[in-house]
Design a protein around this motif. Structure first.
Motif, PDB file in Angstrom:
ATOM      1  N   HIS A  58       0.808  -1.184   0.215  1.00 35.65           N
ATOM      2  CA  HIS A  58       0.003   0.284   0.136  1.00 35.65           C
ATOM      3  C   HIS A  58       0.849   1.096  -0.055  1.00 35.65           C
ATOM      4  O   HIS A  58       2.043   1.233   0.609  1.00 35.65           O
ATOM      5  CB  HIS A  58      -1.068   0.012   1.095  1.00 35.65           C
ATOM      6  N   GLY A  60       0.591   5.774   0.667  1.00 31.95           N
ATOM      7  CA  GLY A  60      -0.289   6.840   1.210  1.00 31.95           C
ATOM      8  C   GLY A  60       0.498   8.241   1.276  1.00 31.95           C
ATOM      9  O   GLY A  60       2.169   7.857   1.261  1.00 31.95           O
ATOM     10  N   ASP A  72      -5.138   8.799   0.924  1.00 32.78           N
ATOM     11  CA  ASP A  72      -4.997   7.182   1.292  1.00 32.78           C
ATOM     12  C   ASP A  72      -5.792   6.693   0.217  1.00 32.78           C
ATOM     13  O   ASP A  72      -6.770   6.036   0.486  1.00 32.78           O
ATOM     14  CB  ASP A  72      -5.406   6.733   2.739  1.00 32.78           C
ATOM     15  N   PRO A  73      -5.048   6.428  -0.910  1.00 31.19           N
ATOM     16  CA  PRO A  73      -5.931   6.023  -1.883  1.00 31.19           C
ATOM     17  C   PRO A  73      -6.445   4.625  -1.974  1.00 31.19           C
ATOM     18  O   PRO A  73      -5.848   3.549  -1.524  1.00 31.19           O
ATOM     19  CB  PRO A  73      -5.029   6.223  -3.375  1.00 31.19           C
ATOM     20  N   ALA A  74      -7.649   4.177  -1.903  1.00 29.88           N
ATOM     21  CA  ALA A  74      -8.077   2.968  -1.882  1.00 29.88           C
ATOM     22  C   ALA A  74      -7.974   2.213  -0.282  1.00 29.88           C
ATOM     23  O   ALA A  74      -8.014   1.076  -0.364  1.00 29.88           O
ATOM     24  CB  ALA A  74      -7.701   2.013  -2.867  1.00 29.88           C
ATOM     25  N   GLY A  75      -7.599   2.962   0.588  1.00 33.80           N
ATOM     26  CA  GLY A  75      -6.985   2.608   1.866  1.00 33.80           C
ATOM     27  C   GLY A  75      -8.350   2.259   2.773  1.00 33.80           C
ATOM     28  O   GLY A  75      -9.532   2.677   2.385  1.00 33.80           O
ATOM     29  N   ASP A  87     -10.786  10.043  -0.713  1.00 36.57           N
ATOM     30  CA  ASP A  87      -9.471   9.459  -0.049  1.00 36.57           C
ATOM     31  C   ASP A  87      -8.499  10.388   0.395  1.00 36.57           C
ATOM     32  O   ASP A  87      -7.560  10.086   0.803  1.00 36.57           O
ATOM     33  CB  ASP A  87      -8.735   8.753  -1.370  1.00 36.57           C
ATOM     34  N   LYS A 138      -9.611  -0.074  -6.211  1.00 33.08           N
ATOM     35  CA  LYS A 138      -8.526  -1.131  -5.601  1.00 33.08           C
ATOM     36  C   LYS A 138      -7.466  -1.230  -6.522  1.00 33.08           C
ATOM     37  O   LYS A 138      -7.676  -1.665  -7.665  1.00 33.08           O
ATOM     38  CB  LYS A 138      -9.584  -2.279  -5.145  1.00 33.08           C
ATOM     39  N   CYS A 141      -3.572   2.186  -5.613  1.00 32.01           N
ATOM     40  CA  CYS A 141      -2.892   3.208  -4.773  1.00 32.01           C
ATOM     41  C   CYS A 141      -1.601   3.860  -5.232  1.00 32.01           C
ATOM     42  O   CYS A 141      -1.463   5.091  -4.933  1.00 32.01           O
ATOM     43  CB  CYS A 141      -2.808   2.516  -3.240  1.00 32.01           C
ATOM     44  N   SER A 142      -0.914   3.092  -5.763  1.00 32.83           N
ATOM     45  CA  SER A 142       0.508   3.454  -6.079  1.00 32.83           C
ATOM     46  C   SER A 142       0.579   4.313  -7.367  1.00 32.83           C
ATOM     47  O   SER A 142       1.118   5.144  -7.650  1.00 32.83           O
ATOM     48  CB  SER A 142       1.437   2.313  -6.147  1.00 32.83           C
ATOM     49  N   THR A 145      -1.082   7.611  -6.447  1.00 29.54           N
ATOM     50  CA  THR A 145       0.128   8.380  -5.531  1.00 29.54           C
ATOM     51  C   THR A 145       1.096   8.862  -6.403  1.00 29.54           C
ATOM     52  O   THR A 145       1.486   9.855  -6.423  1.00 29.54           O
ATOM     53  CB  THR A 145       0.479   7.336  -4.504  1.00 29.54           C
TER      54      THR A 145
END
Length: 204
Positions: A58, A60, A72-75, A87, A138, A141-142, A145
């Motif tokens: 993950h 963030g 915090d994408p898709a966290g 997010d 989902k 996230c990366s 970011t």
């Protein structure tokens, strides 16, 4: 064969897009949660790594500008005292940063914290970009970011990647970056962490 493989990967990522969960806290809730930054302005990349094999799980992004927010994408982390818009969590005081770390670091996951000091203008640019990004699906996230960072002065040369560890390694080569590793022996089941955080006496 390579074309078939790439098409398969593309289908998986497109399917993941459907997992995006838009949220939009009211102006009043955002104002109530707001934490004004009184320290240096900076950008921090958080990377969750598997203890078993070191793979990235993950990403963030904590931004300390005129206020402190975390993208915090898709966290799965949240806190009832904070306000969230797609997010972006508003109100990231040092205590909330501790909660974020406590939620992710456990017996099966380590958290790598990488911080770079930036000008107030760069911090605000990163914050605006994060707020404009929208909810993230989902497994993205990366890529979300890295996309935000690559639009910010001083971070343009970072790779566009779906892999948290690759982004972490590139971020670690930025001038002046400071890195810390957080470990914990908490059980892998973290379903009760948010309840404990909400009842923390420091919030009373």
């Amino acid at each position: 064969m390579r074309r078939i493989y790439l098409c398969f990967i593309a289908i998986l990522f497109l399917a993941a897009c459907g997992g995006a969960e838009p949220k939009w806290a009211s102006d009043a809730d955002v104002a109530k949660a707001r934490y004004v930054n009184t320290g240096p302005t900076s950008i921090t990349l958080y990377t969750v790594l598997s203890v078993a094999n070191g793979s990235g799980q993950h990403s963030g992004l904590l931004i300390r500008g005129s206020e402190n927010v975390i993208f915090d994408p898709a966290g799965t982390w949240h806190h009832p005292r904070l306000a969230e818009r797609n997010d972006v969590h508003f109100g990231m005081s040092p205590m909330m940063e501790d909660f974020y770390l406590d939620y992710h670091a456990r017996e099966t996951y380590d958290v790598i914290q990488q911080t770079v000091l930036v000008s107030p203008e760069v911090a605000e640019a990163a914050m605006r970009r994060a707020m404009a990004n929208g909810a993230v699906g989902k497994a993205q996230c990366s890529i979300a970011t890295s996309g935000i960072l690559r639009d910010v002065p001083g971070f343009e040369n970072l790779p566009s990647t779906y892999f948290p560890k690759k982004l972490m390694e590139a971020f670690g080569k930025l001038p002046g970056v400071k890195t810390r590793k957080f470990t914990d022996t908490d059980t892998n089941s973290n379903h009760g962490v948010l309840l404990v955080q909400a009842g923390d006496p420091r919030l009373q």
